[in-house]
Design an enzyme around this catalytic site. Structure first.
Site, PDB file in Angstrom:
ATOM      1  N   GLU A   1      31.032  41.361  44.535  1.00  0.00           N
ATOM      2  CA  GLU A   1      31.730  42.433  45.298  1.00  0.00           C
ATOM      3  C   GLU A   1      30.714  43.726  45.106  1.00  0.00           C
ATOM      4  O   GLU A   1      31.388  44.738  45.098  1.00  0.00           O
ATOM      5  CB  GLU A   1      33.078  42.390  45.036  1.00  0.00           C
ATOM      6  CG  GLU A   1      33.873  41.176  45.433  1.00  0.00           C
ATOM      7  CD  GLU A   1      35.386  41.166  45.288  1.00  0.00           C
ATOM      8  OE1 GLU A   1      35.756  42.291  44.512  1.00  0.00           O
ATOM      9  OE2 GLU A   1      35.978  40.668  45.942  1.00  0.00           O
TER      10      GLU A   1
ATOM     11  N   ASP B   1      40.648  33.135  45.114  1.00  0.00           N
ATOM     12  CA  ASP B   1      41.054  34.553  44.791  1.00  0.00           C
ATOM     13  C   ASP B   1      42.517  34.815  44.782  1.00  0.00           C
ATOM     14  O   ASP B   1      43.127  35.183  45.469  1.00  0.00           O
ATOM     15  CB  ASP B   1      40.381  35.587  45.568  1.00  0.00           C
ATOM     16  CG  ASP B   1      40.592  37.040  44.873  1.00  0.00           C
ATOM     17  OD1 ASP B   1      41.039  36.976  44.000  1.00  0.00           O
ATOM     18  OD2 ASP B   1      40.582  37.965  45.663  1.00  0.00           O
TER      19      ASP B   1
ATOM     20  N   GLU C   1      49.130  40.797  44.020  1.00  0.00           N
ATOM     21  CA  GLU C   1      48.423  41.291  45.193  1.00  0.00           C
ATOM     22  C   GLU C   1      48.666  40.358  46.176  1.00  0.00           C
ATOM     23  O   GLU C   1      48.616  40.997  47.498  1.00  0.00           O
ATOM     24  CB  GLU C   1      46.716  41.137  44.659  1.00  0.00           C
ATOM     25  CG  GLU C   1      45.948  41.356  45.725  1.00  0.00           C
ATOM     26  CD  GLU C   1      44.314  41.505  45.381  1.00  0.00           C
ATOM     27  OE1 GLU C   1      44.122  40.950  44.349  1.00  0.00           O
ATOM     28  OE2 GLU C   1      43.365  41.666  46.003  1.00  0.00           O
TER      29      GLU C   1
HETATM   30  C1  BDP Z   1      40.113  40.511  44.162  1.00  0.00           C
HETATM   31  C2  BDP Z   1      40.711  41.963  44.391  1.00  0.00           C
HETATM   32  C3  BDP Z   1      39.734  42.931  44.164  1.00  0.00           C
HETATM   33  C4  BDP Z   1      39.156  42.805  42.616  1.00  0.00           C
HETATM   34  C5  BDP Z   1      38.570  41.286  42.729  1.00  0.00           C
HETATM   35  C6  BDP Z   1      38.354  41.045  41.152  1.00  0.00           C
HETATM   36  O1  BDP Z   1      41.137  42.201  45.917  1.00  0.00           O
HETATM   37  O2  BDP Z   1      40.528  44.375  44.167  1.00  0.00           O
HETATM   38  O3  BDP Z   1      38.173  43.447  42.489  1.00  0.00           O
HETATM   39  O4  BDP Z   1      39.515  40.469  43.080  1.00  0.00           O
HETATM   40  O5  BDP Z   1      38.723  40.163  40.786  1.00  0.00           O
HETATM   41  O6  BDP Z   1      41.193  39.925  44.246  1.00  0.00           O
HETATM   42  O7  BDP Z   1      37.067  41.398  40.974  1.00  0.00           O
END
Ligand code: BDP
Length: 707
Positions: free
Chosen positions: A298, A371, A399
């Site tokens: 990311e 996720d 989340e």
């Molecule tokens: C996702 C989230 C994000 C996190 C990412 C992670 O949306 O905010 O930074 O995972 O786990 O679930 O690195």
């Protein structure tokens, strides 16, 4: 006047018995008639941890009976004898061989008879084991489970039982729904909030022994001298409770913080920078646990920026921490916008590196391949990396399960993953057995979860969200506990032991996660959340120029024929990443569990489900069932008023009202949107949508505080 003041104080006091704000968590030690007297304690050692154990006994005893404890070195007349293997008193009671196999954290709780007098002994190899034993003993009392005679021997399933805080240095929390961060970075190290100790105590009470203080999207600043002195202050408060501090690190720290030209893991200067940093950290925090790393994920930096592999990056850090016994938790949550199915990417990235990692690296894998969705199959990486230690990462913060507005008890979700059979070493190779060392002995085993804790008075935003913190700790200690057992003890300690409260509330908790799946994403649907904040439904979501793998259509693939992601051998072939017979089972729609059907298959709208309904009708029923279940929770909760304090009763009540409205919102949005493809009527005997699709599409939540 005096009389009036006294009356006033009395009224205040009695009122406070009834108004509860949730700040005490499951450590309320409610007064009860059937309390075992443990006020005379024998102890002949003195360590900061044993002091905490005594303090806990004192708090509990005063709260149960109004009587403080008396600690003495002599065993006469004592009702409780506590200590480590080094204690003379303990040595005279428990034979040395009984301590074998207890490890660092395990303990014995035993009833003994001395001269016709019964006492309880809590013994362990270490003082932290004694503290865990004390908490266990108090839990038995609080849940009315202390038998006449006890003989308990407990050891944890995992060595490192760790929370991951996604807390930023500016006080916000990524995906945090219980207010700002507990850590007051700008006040530390001089001002120490009493909540730091409260936090450590609550963790110790469920056996959590480690914490990553900062967000995986890590600021390089956390490694600066200034911040390390703040971290040290927290580590000192946590230490007597057996909690080690870890930090999430930014892979570019040598460049960003150290001013080096790059952060290439093979660059000698970079290696030196990390070695020096490790030395500095351990000189101020001698029991520092290690690093958690999110790299090349990311948009974050990582070894691949320099043409190196994840193993190159992880090993460099592992070498730096090795002399101090530190570990690296290297996350497998990596994916890039590419033509490859996102669900396959972590496996493709990490499998070729199996066997290349140092022995103090553990690969931290999210429970599912995408996720933290309400339901996912387990990640195919579990068991697949034969030569590399693996650990699970769960998400306690909700989340994707309605933030702190929805009641969703997550022990069933955690257990679903842990109990999943990977078949990696033949039948029975569950994720739990792969990661806890049973099938693959490793130097250190670990289990992690993203915390849901913030500065809210009740710590977690929703009173019931506390149960997920609790459940994670209990399962990290013993993943064989059932969701029901955990809920049962949590309810009794947190609210009431009255069975007229315990049983219906337990039913709500046990059904709650599946209800969320039903009203949000049944039958294997996933990631159809509103963009960015992930609160409400947005199956139609399509943000111009955004990454396709962040778009709902990427996942649901609705079209005139049907719905779902074809991950079979005719599609992305993600099924091939699982061991036989799972890959064949998942590949075949008639054998694939219907709860995961649309995860693995693109299914025609008129496909016949096992109960005879068409896929479309089943979808309608599932969404409706989610809504009906939450309505049921509300009704049940209404009946609970007589059993608990007014404040928590009404807090939960209003949250359930929100959840109930949200469930209808989800159902209407998803059914009305998917109907534009299925072109079929909503099943006739369910509640018809009350919204219009166009209106729902206009909803834009202002979720600035929620990222
Ligand atoms: C996702 C989230 C994000 C996190 C990412 C992670 O949306 O905010 O930074 O995972 O786990 O679930 O690195």
């Amino acid at each position: 006047m005096k009389y009036i003041i006294n009356t006033f104080i009395f009224v205040m006091f009695s009122f406070s018995l009834f108004a509860e704000d949730g700040s005490k968590l499951w450590l309320r030690y409610a007064p009860s008639e059937t309390v075992y007297d443990f006020s005379r304690v024998t102890i002949d050692e003195n360590t900061p941890t044993l002091e905490k154990a005594l303090k806990e006994l004192s708090i509990a005893s005063q709260s149960f009976t109004g009587k403080d404890i008396e600690a003495s070195k002599a065993t006469d007349n004592s009702s409780l004898i506590i200590g480590t293997v080094k204690s003379k008193n303990i040595a005279s009671i428990i034979p040395a061989k009984d301590f074998r196999g207890l490890g660092n954290d395990g303990y014995i709780i035993q009833t003994i008879n001395k001269g016709g007098k019964q006492s309880t002994v809590i013994a362990s190899n270490t003082d932290i084991g004694v503290l865990y034993g004390v908490f266990h003993f108090l839990r038995l009392i609080q849940t009315n489970q202390l038998p006449e005679s006890v003989n308990i021997k407990e050891t944890p399933k995992y060595d490192v039982r760790i929370l991951n805080h996604w807390d930023n240095l500016d006080g916000t929390i990524e995906r945090g729904y219980a207010g700002y961060s507990l850590w007051k970075w700008n006040e530390l190290p001089n001002t120490l909030s009493p909540r730091y100790e409260g936090y450590a105590r609550a963790n110790a009470s469920v056996g959590i022994n480690a914490t990553v203080l900062n967000n995986v999207n890590a600021s390089p600043q956390i490694l600066s001298k200034e911040y390390l002195s703040k971290v040290k202050a927290l580590a000192e408060i946590f230490r007597p409770y057996g909690i080690k501090v870890y930090l999430a690190v930014n892979f570019s720290s040598p460049k960003e913080l150290g001013g080096l030209p790059d952060s290439d893991p093979l660059n000698k200067e970079v290696i030196k920078w990390w070695n020096d940093k490790a030395k500095e950290i351990y000189s101020i925090i001698p029991d520092f646990g290690g690093f958690l790393v999110k790299a090349n994920s990311e948009g974050l930096p990582g070894p691949q920026d320099y043409g190196r592999t994840h193993a190159d990056g992880a090993n460099m850090l592992a070498d730096a921490l090795k002399p101090y016994n530190g570990i690296i938790m290297w996350r497998a949550f990596v994916y890039n916008p590419s033509s490859e199915d996102r669900a396959k990417q972590a496996y493709l990235e990490f499998m070729p590196l199996d066997g290349q990692f140092r022995d103090n690296v553990i690969i931290q894998i999210k429970n599912g391949p995408i996720d933290f969705q309400p339901r996912e199959p387990f990640s195919p990486l579990f068991g697949a990396m034969q030569k590399t230690p693996e650990m699970v990462e769960f998400q306690i913060t909700q989340e994707y399960l309605g933030f702190s507005n929805h009641l969703a008890y997550l022990a069933p979700l955690f257990k679903e993953t842990l109990d999943s059979d990977t078949y990696s070493n033949g039948k029975g190779s569950t994720v739990a057995k792969i990661t806890d060392g049973t099938l693959r002995p490793h130097q250190r085993t670990a289990i992690a979860a993203v915390a849901n804790i913030g500065e809210d008075t009740n710590w977690c935003g929703h009173h019931f969200a506390q149960s997920n913190w609790y459940a994670f700790g209990r399962l990290a200690w013993d993943h064989q506990l059932t969701s029901e057992q955990i809920a049962d003890e949590w309810i009794k300690m947190t609210f009431s032991k009255d069975k007229n409260f315990v049983n219906p509330v337990k039913d709500i908790m046990l059904a709650s996660r599946e209800a969320v799946v039903d009203y949000m994403m049944p039958m294997g649907l996933h990631h159809i959340f509103a963009f960015g904040h992930h609160y409400g439904p947005e199956p139609w979501g399509d943000v111009p120029n955004a990454r396709p793998d962040w778009m709902p259509w990427y996942y649901h693939n609705a079209d005139s024929i049907g719905l779902g992601f074809n991950r079979t051998s005719t599609g992305s072939n993600a099924v091939s990443q699982y061991f036989s017979p799972l890959k064949e089972i998942y590949n075949d729609p008639s054998r694939c569990p219907e709860s995961l059907l649309l995860w693995f298959h693109h299914i025609p709208w008129n496909y016949k489900m096992k109960n005879g309904r068409s896929m479309w009708d089943e979808l309608c029923y599932k969404y409706d069932s989610g809504v009906q279940q939450v309505r049921g929770f509300r009704k049940t909760w209404e009946q609970m008023q007589p059993y608990i304090d007014e404040q928590r009763f009404s807090d939960v009540k209003s949250k359930l009202e929100i959840q109930s409205k949200d469930a209808v919102w989800w159902k209407d949005a998803c059914l009305l949107y998917f109907q534009t493809f299925s072109k079929r009527p909503i099943a006739s005997d369910i509640e018809l949508p009350i919204h219009k699709l166009d209106d729902l599409k206009k909803i834009k939540l202002d979720m600035k505080h929620h990222n």
